[in-house]
Design a protein around this motif. Sequence first.
Motif, PDB file in Angstrom:
ATOM      1  N   GLU A 115      38.036   9.298  58.776  1.00  0.00           N
ATOM      2  CA  GLU A 115      37.929   9.231  57.317  1.00  0.00           C
ATOM      3  C   GLU A 115      39.266   8.836  56.690  1.00  0.00           C
ATOM      4  OE1 GLU A 115      37.104  12.275  53.606  1.00  0.00           O
ATOM      5  OE2 GLU A 115      36.254  12.756  55.559  1.00  0.00           O
ATOM      6  N   LYS A 116      40.353   9.413  57.162  1.00  0.00           N
ATOM      7  CA  LYS A 116      41.688   9.096  56.625  1.00  0.00           C
ATOM      8  C   LYS A 116      42.051   7.639  56.920  1.00  0.00           C
ATOM      9  CE  LYS A 116      45.729  10.083  54.850  1.00  0.00           C
ATOM     10  NZ  LYS A 116      45.919  10.308  53.430  1.00  0.00           N
ATOM     11  N   THR A 119      39.988   5.516  54.572  1.00  0.00           N
ATOM     12  CA  THR A 119      40.462   5.691  53.195  1.00  0.00           C
ATOM     13  C   THR A 119      41.750   4.913  52.970  1.00  0.00           C
ATOM     14  OG1 THR A 119      39.436   7.866  53.055  1.00  0.00           O
ATOM     15  CG2 THR A 119      41.185   7.401  51.476  1.00  0.00           C
ATOM     16  N   GLN A 120      42.659   4.958  53.934  1.00  0.00           N
ATOM     17  CA  GLN A 120      43.914   4.204  53.814  1.00  0.00           C
ATOM     18  C   GLN A 120      43.631   2.709  53.709  1.00  0.00           C
ATOM     19  OE1 GLN A 120      46.175   5.447  57.260  1.00  0.00           O
ATOM     20  NE2 GLN A 120      47.167   7.078  56.122  1.00  0.00           N
ATOM     21  N   LEU A 122      40.805   1.227  52.713  1.00  0.00           N
ATOM     22  CA  LEU A 122      40.122   0.966  51.454  1.00  0.00           C
ATOM     23  C   LEU A 122      41.117   0.966  50.293  1.00  0.00           C
ATOM     24  CD1 LEU A 122      37.496   0.520  49.883  1.00  0.00           C
ATOM     25  CD2 LEU A 122      37.240   3.003  49.783  1.00  0.00           C
ATOM     26  N   ASN A 123      41.979   1.966  50.243  1.00  0.00           N
ATOM     27  CA  ASN A 123      42.988   2.034  49.181  1.00  0.00           C
ATOM     28  C   ASN A 123      43.920   0.836  49.216  1.00  0.00           C
ATOM     29  OD1 ASN A 123      42.095   4.383  47.936  1.00  0.00           O
ATOM     30  ND2 ASN A 123      43.340   5.704  49.233  1.00  0.00           N
TER      31      ASN A 123
END
Length: 167
Positions: A115-116, A119-120, A122-123
């Motif tokens: 997930e991290k 998320t990284q 995507l951000n």
Amino acid sequence: MFPNPLDYADLPTLRTITPEDAPFTKGEIAIVIKNLHKGKEPGPDGTDSIISKQINKRFPILFMELFNKCLHLEMFPDPLKLGNIVLLKKEGKPEEEASSYRPISLLTTIGKILEKLLTQRLNYHLERLNKISDNQYGFREGRSTEITISFKKLMKAKRKILMSWYS
């Protein structure tokens, strides 16, 4: 019974179709794992951050291949979405009321790592393409709602001072 993971260390990593979906690197994964919170309770798989760190230290290719396969298949495996829900009683609240408890979900550590990583990525893409409003402070690196509140208070005080000078 099981093959030695080191036998596969020299195999090429997975490649995806577009450069935006570049495979996760060992270094990228190592940083996320290094920053896992120590002492957190494990999820349903029983694997905590200490075990994940040791696995990645000894067999870094395992997580890299798993996470790159997920990226390549565009899927977040269902077993990594499972969690144990634990109810924590709020201090000073009566035990017999449901509102006296705060539920928390203990997720799998491997799921947290994936997930991290996602998320990284995507951000990064959202920031690079300027798709996030400058007014978005929550859930952003280096920004917080506290900063926004402090900034607004500062601007209000500045206006007050300026108004007093011109009055």
